[in-house]
Design a protein around this motif. Structure first.
Motif, short mmCIF file in Angstrom:
data_model
loop_
_atom_site.label_atom_id
_atom_site.label_comp_id
_atom_site.label_asym_id
_atom_site.label_seq_id
_atom_site.Cartn_x
_atom_site.Cartn_y
_atom_site.Cartn_z
N GLY A 617 0.82 -1.20 0.00
CA GLY A 617 0.00 0.00 0.00
C GLY A 617 0.85 1.25 0.00
N PHE A 618 0.53 2.19 -0.88
CA PHE A 618 1.34 3.41 -1.02
C PHE A 618 1.19 4.32 0.20
CE2 PHE A 618 1.79 7.80 -2.86
CZ PHE A 618 3.16 7.73 -3.08
N PHE A 619 -0.03 4.54 0.65
CA PHE A 619 -0.29 5.39 1.81
C PHE A 619 -0.41 4.55 3.07
CE2 PHE A 619 -2.15 7.97 -1.65
CZ PHE A 619 -1.46 9.16 -1.44
N ASN A 620 -0.10 5.17 4.20
CA ASN A 620 -0.27 4.59 5.53
C ASN A 620 0.70 3.44 5.76
OD1 ASN A 620 -2.28 6.51 5.69
ND2 ASN A 620 -3.96 5.04 5.49
N ASN A 621 0.57 2.81 6.92
CA ASN A 621 1.55 1.82 7.35
C ASN A 621 0.88 0.48 7.59
OD1 ASN A 621 3.86 3.72 7.62
ND2 ASN A 621 2.53 4.64 9.15
N ARG A 629 0.76 -10.74 3.69
CA ARG A 629 -0.24 -11.19 2.72
C ARG A 629 -0.13 -10.41 1.40
NH1 ARG A 629 -1.51 -16.26 4.14
NH2 ARG A 629 -2.87 -16.40 5.98
N TRP A 630 0.28 -9.13 1.48
CA TRP A 630 0.40 -8.36 0.25
C TRP A 630 1.58 -8.86 -0.58
CZ3 TRP A 630 -2.21 -3.08 0.57
CH2 TRP A 630 -2.56 -2.65 -0.72
N TYR A 631 2.67 -9.19 0.08
CA TYR A 631 3.80 -9.76 -0.66
C TYR A 631 3.42 -11.11 -1.27
CZ TYR A 631 7.56 -6.43 -0.04
OH TYR A 631 8.36 -5.32 -0.15
N GLN A 632 2.65 -11.88 -0.54
CA GLN A 632 2.23 -13.17 -1.08
C GLN A 632 1.35 -13.00 -2.30
OE1 GLN A 632 0.38 -14.93 2.36
NE2 GLN A 632 2.31 -15.72 3.18
N THR A 633 0.50 -11.97 -2.30
CA THR A 633 -0.34 -11.70 -3.46
C THR A 633 0.49 -11.14 -4.61
OG1 THR A 633 -2.22 -11.22 -2.01
CG2 THR A 633 -2.37 -10.42 -4.29
N GLY A 634 1.34 -10.16 -4.31
CA GLY A 634 2.17 -9.54 -5.34
C GLY A 634 3.07 -10.51 -6.05
N THR A 635 3.48 -11.56 -5.37
CA THR A 635 4.32 -12.58 -6.00
C THR A 635 3.66 -13.17 -7.23
OG1 THR A 635 5.44 -13.18 -3.95
CG2 THR A 635 5.29 -14.90 -5.61
N TYR A 636 2.34 -13.21 -7.25
CA TYR A 636 1.61 -13.87 -8.33
C TYR A 636 0.91 -12.89 -9.27
CZ TYR A 636 2.76 -18.15 -5.92
OH TYR A 636 3.46 -19.18 -5.35
N LEU A 720 -3.58 -22.09 -10.46
CA LEU A 720 -4.76 -21.46 -9.87
C LEU A 720 -4.32 -20.78 -8.57
CD1 LEU A 720 -7.90 -21.07 -9.68
CD2 LEU A 720 -7.95 -23.23 -8.42
N VAL A 721 -4.59 -19.48 -8.45
CA VAL A 721 -4.13 -18.70 -7.31
C VAL A 721 -5.32 -18.07 -6.61
CG1 VAL A 721 -2.55 -16.89 -6.53
CG2 VAL A 721 -2.02 -18.18 -8.61
N CYS A 722 -5.35 -18.20 -5.29
CA CYS A 722 -6.40 -17.56 -4.49
C CYS A 722 -5.73 -16.92 -3.27
CB CYS A 722 -7.47 -18.55 -4.06
SG CYS A 722 -8.85 -17.78 -3.17
N PRO A 723 -5.19 -15.71 -3.43
CA PRO A 723 -4.49 -15.08 -2.31
C PRO A 723 -5.42 -14.81 -1.12
CG PRO A 723 -4.01 -13.96 -4.39
CD PRO A 723 -5.17 -14.87 -4.63
N VAL A 724 -4.81 -14.73 0.04
CA VAL A 724 -5.55 -14.37 1.25
C VAL A 724 -5.60 -12.86 1.33
CG1 VAL A 724 -5.66 -14.55 3.75
CG2 VAL A 724 -4.83 -16.48 2.40
N THR A 725 -6.78 -12.29 1.30
CA THR A 725 -6.92 -10.82 1.23
C THR A 725 -7.80 -10.28 2.36
OG1 THR A 725 -8.78 -11.05 -0.30
CG2 THR A 725 -6.58 -10.77 -1.27
#
Length: 910
Positions: A617-621, A629-636, A720-725
């Motif tokens: 995420g660009f804004f906030n921490n 979880r974001w890195y896990q999603t971005g990987t795919y 088949l990818v289903c990231p945790v979001t």
């Protein structure tokens, strides 16, 4: 970047606490009701009689197209010219423009097209009321109603799409301003939004058309919007808006405009899919109705009766109403029949992404801003210290000399060549930002050149337009001007961009264009561009024009040898030919992580596969769970970059706790192991237009249950990818498509043979990824600090067999960064597992050699125990191989076949 940071700091810091900056201010952006042309077009009544009729004796069919005159019955002596082209590969094009010599030229954004479309011959038959056209050996038929003007398109005698069935066609011809403005044209000659005036000296010029997609039940596409993947009804809300804008911290699940505009729509039904491409660069709104309803298809006879009578049969079917402020009516219809066919047909029009250099598919590290050369060095060194691979460091605006692009801060970045070489010594690259706004500074060479050579956009009075952006007072290059394009291309030469070399690449940001003090944070519509076009005519293509020049600049600086890499925020149809895209200034919230998937899927089916979101995420921490979880999603996702705002805490992967560092390291290393698959898929995209990531219905077009799923996606046809979001989740439900499919868990190889939803445990270290049975995936298991250092490393083949005991796959190899592959210097291998034999076949292996070899084969889902195997090479030699079989997950591992990867060979299980 965040507009309020500039405005509040420079103009009104006292208001900081009263305004609030945690979400987008909707009041800064128009609704349809506040956009006069949208309000006019949307107020048209479906029950009204059409004002447009074909002039019967004007209809002509030549070798390439049908042409006819359309009369506007509301105005005497106002005529339009209609042209219908049959094109190669089941595609139609319809263009409608003012006939004769209009008061002003109407802009046609041909830059979006990769080349002139190829014509397909047609035959014509007609009577007093209807024209019938046939093409593609009579499988495609077009019926044109003469009075009123309407069209029906059939494939194999089934009605696919109807045009102007709701009588919503509009074409406002240019005319002199009347002394008294009639009630129905109030706001057409002058319009206000907040404190901004749009002078509208040319008057009303809107165009619109309605489309009824009879064979479809769902509609998709129309990026870029932060909304669900499947399009929704807009009757109770604003239409989907196309007007490229700098909308930071954007809201989710609404139809507001964002940074890009790709006016491509896909309809999908039980039997076929259809595409619609509205080629218009002006502000555009799209109403959607009738989605998600299953309907019977109308017969040929019934629909012709409806066409003549003006009735649509009173059946609720998906409909789209495109409304643009100016330009011409120019649309393409792609007739599929499958989703993959539609994307191929669309790619023939707008092009595909050239194969990117492999480093661009690896991991990128960015922040607004790394402070200086020492900071860059420390960050990239720590990636090695913590054993995390990384390929690209990025520099935002603070690296420049006082926000002047193509320059360096003389103190903080005093030796950029040395900085770049320190990166390239480890196989890494650098990306710098180059925005379109130019600082108005008499000591800035680019500003002086632009003034002296008349390179800037003009305001309505013909003077150089001046707005505000990061440097303060700024002017904007007019990329429609060929002289500007030529000049901008030259800026990227190593002599002109001092401190750059061939390992520096480019980020084009703020190119909507963003103007902090402009209406809706962009350029006024009555500004003037080259060719005497108003900005309203070309707005959505402005960013594309900058990117095209940037791309040509990077091509020329290397004399055509090196593949460019460019990232752009603003985008239009055709952008895929030049740049990758990211989803803009998102927020470190779970909802923004979740929306990144449908946003990138919408772009992917609309031609732009190379998409990603700012990881973390660009804004906030982000907290540690969201970060992981974001890195896990971005990987795919295809474009994989960590990025953050200047006011956020530093968040390099090692700055959290040990668990976070470990899990982020693991997922980034997974990305690097899969680079052979990503690279092969991007090559296939370049050749065929097939999306690199794709929604489930692309692979399973006849399975209704997948049509509304947008939290899962396929990578090619194999993963088949289903990231945790969502936070604090212990298990999720994953839909496994296909009645005769088997899916193998990527982590433990356990098979799933259920067609439907299955609950899957998802501890923090789990990314739900499944290999499809029947596929073979090439990977590299020796992960190094950067992708270029893995070039000659060995491959492993992951063979997931289907229920019939077979599997297929492919591998593409070249030098990973030049254009020599277009001269045939590449390796293309196809693999097949059948009858307990794995066969490697060299489809193209004669013009390039490689030192890579086959290190391992893992055959997943094989039920029989085999004690040994042998490999037979193309030279006729046979070598016995050792195998290891795991009965718990039915995986047979063959270690060290030790044969060059670019060979014909067969492994036989014994």
């Amino acid at each position: 970047m965040k507009v309020t940071d500039f405005i509040l700091t420079v103009f009104c810091p006292i208001l900081f606490f009263s305004i609030g900056v945690n979400s987008v201010d909707r009041h800064n952006f128009k609704t349809c009701e506040q956009s006069n042309f949208c309000k006019r077009c949307r107020s048209m009544n479906k029950s009204q009689n059409s004002m447009f009729h074909l002039v019967s004796d004007s209809i002509i069919l030549n070798d390439k197209y049908l042409e006819a005159i359309i009369a506007n019955t509301n105005y005497e002596n106002v005529f339009l010219r209609m042209r219908l082209d049959g094109l190669k590969d089941k595609t139609l094009r319809v263009r409608i423009n003012e006939n004769g010599n209009p008061m002003y030229n109407r802009f046609q954004p041909v830059h979006a097209l990769v080349s002139e479309p190829i014509f397909q011959s047609m035959t014509m038959a007609r009577n007093e009321t209807t024209i019938e056209l046939e093409l593609e050996q009579s499988t495609i038929k077009v019926f044109i109603n003469i009075i009123p003007f309407k069209l029906n398109v059939y494939v194999h005698d089934e009605l696919i799409i109807g045009i102007n069935h709701n009588n919503l066609m509009q074409f406002e011809h240019y005319r002199p301003k009347p002394e008294t403005i009639p009630d129905n044209e109030v706001g057409s000659w002058e319009e206000f939004f907040k404190e901004h005036q749009d002078s509208k000296p040319r008057g009303p010029s809107a165009v619109s058309m309605d489309f009824t997609l009879y064979s479809s039940t769902h509609l998709y596409g129309l990026p870029e919007h932060a909304d669900s993947f499947y399009l929704k009804e807009t009757s109770g809300s604003d239409p989907y808006r196309f007007y490229n804008l700098d909308v930071f911290e954007y809201e989710l699940y609404n139809t507001m405009a964002l940074y890009g505009a790709v006016p491509f729509l896909m309809g999908h039904g039980k039997k076929n899919s259809v595409g619609l491409f509205w080629l218009n660069a002006a502000e555009t709104w799209v109403d959607i109705a009738g989605v998600n309803n299953n309907v019977d298809h109308t017969s040929v006879v019934e629909s012709i009766v409806n066409l003549v009578s003006g009735s649509s049969g009173e059946k609720e079917v998906p409909q789209a109403h495109f409304m643009s402020e100016s330009g011409i009516i120019d649309f393409f219809i792609m007739l599929g029949p499958k989703p993959m066919d539609v994307t191929r047909q669309y790619s023939l029009l707008t092009g595909t992404a050239p194969l990117p250099p492999i480093f661009s598919l690896a991991y990128h590290q960015c922040r607004w801003n790394y402070n200086d050369q020492k900071d860059v060095h420390n960050v990239e060194t720590n990636f090695d210290v913590y054993d995390i691979p990384m390929d690209v460091m990025w520099l935002d605006i603070e690296h420049t000399d006082s926000k002047k692009y193509f320059t360096w801060d003389p103190i903080k970045f005093s030796n950029p060549i040395e900085m770049i070489r320190n990166l390239t010594n480890k196989g890494r690259k650098l990306v710098t930002i180059v925005d379109p706004h130019i600082k108005r500074d008499s000591n800035y060479f680019l500003h002086n050149d632009a003034l002296n050579n008349d390179l800037y956009v003009k305001n309505k009075d013909g003077n150089v337009y001046e707005g505000w952006c990061w440097p303060g007072s700024s002017s904007y290059l007019d990329f429609l001007n060929p002289k500007v394009q030529e000049y901008y291309v030259s800026r990227f030469s190593f002599n002109n961009y001092v401190g750059s070399n061939e390992d520096l690449y480019i980020w084009n940001d703020m190119n909507e264009p963003s103007v902090f003090n402009g209406p809706e944070v962009t350029m006024p519509k009555d500004c003037i561009h080259y060719g005497n076009y108003e900005h309203r005519d070309i707005h959505n293509i402005y960013g594309l024009m900058q990117v095209m020049s940037t791309y040509e600049g990077l091509i020329k600086r290397s004399k055509g040898n090196k593949r460019p890499f460019i990232l752009t925020r603003s985008h239009f149809a055709g952008t895929q030919r030049f740049a990758a895209v990211w989803t803009g200034d998102n927020i470190a919230e779970w909802s923004h992580l979740k929306i990144s998937i449908p946003m990138c899927l919408s772009l992917a089916i609309s031609g732009i596969s190379f998409c990603g979101a700012d990881v973390g995420g660009f804004f906030n921490n982000p907290d540690k769970e969201l970060f992981i979880r974001w890195y896990q999603t971005g990987t795919y996702l295809p474009f994989f970059r960590g990025h953050s705002h200047i006011d956020t805490k530093r968040r390099e992967p090692w700055l959290f706790d040990e668990q976070t560092t470990s899990l982020v390291r693991e997922t980034i290393r997974t990305r690097y192991s899969l680079l052979p698959l990503w690279y092969t898929l991007f090559r296939n995209h370049e050749l065929t237009g097939a999306p690199v990531i794709r929604p489930l219905f692309f692979e399973f077009p006849f399975e209704d249950n997948v049509n509304n799923i947008d939290n899962q996606f396929m990578i090619g046809n194999s993963l088949l990818v289903c990231p945790v979001t969502e936070p604090n989740v212990q298990e999720i439900s994953i839909y496994f498509p296909g009645k005769d499919e088997v899916w193998y868990d990527k982590d433990n190889f356990q098979p799933i043979k259920i067609n439907g939803f299955v609950k899957i445990p998802v501890p923090i270290n789990k990314i739900p990824v499944y290999q499809r049975g029947g596929t073979i995936i090439p990977i590299k298991q020796r992960v190094r600090r950067s992708s270029s250092l893995m070039k000659d490393d060995p491959y492993t083949l992951m063979v997931g067999i289907d229920l019939k005991g077979t599997a297929k796959g492919s591998l593409y190899i070249d030098d990973e960064d030049s254009f020599e592959y277009r001269d045939g210097k590449f390796i293309h291998l196809e693999y097949e597992f059948i009858n307990n034999q794995l066969i490697s076949k060299c489809i193209h292996c004669i013009t390039l050699t490689t030192n890579s070899w086959l290190e391992k084969v893992m055959i997943i889902g094989i039920p029989s125990v085999f004690s040994k195997a042998s490999i037979h090479s193309k030279e006729g030699s046979t070598t016995e191989l050792t195998v290891l079989y795991s009965a718990s997950n039915q995986v047979l591992t063959i270690r060290k076949p030790s044969i060059n990867i670019a060979q014909n060979w067969t492994i036989i299980l014994l």
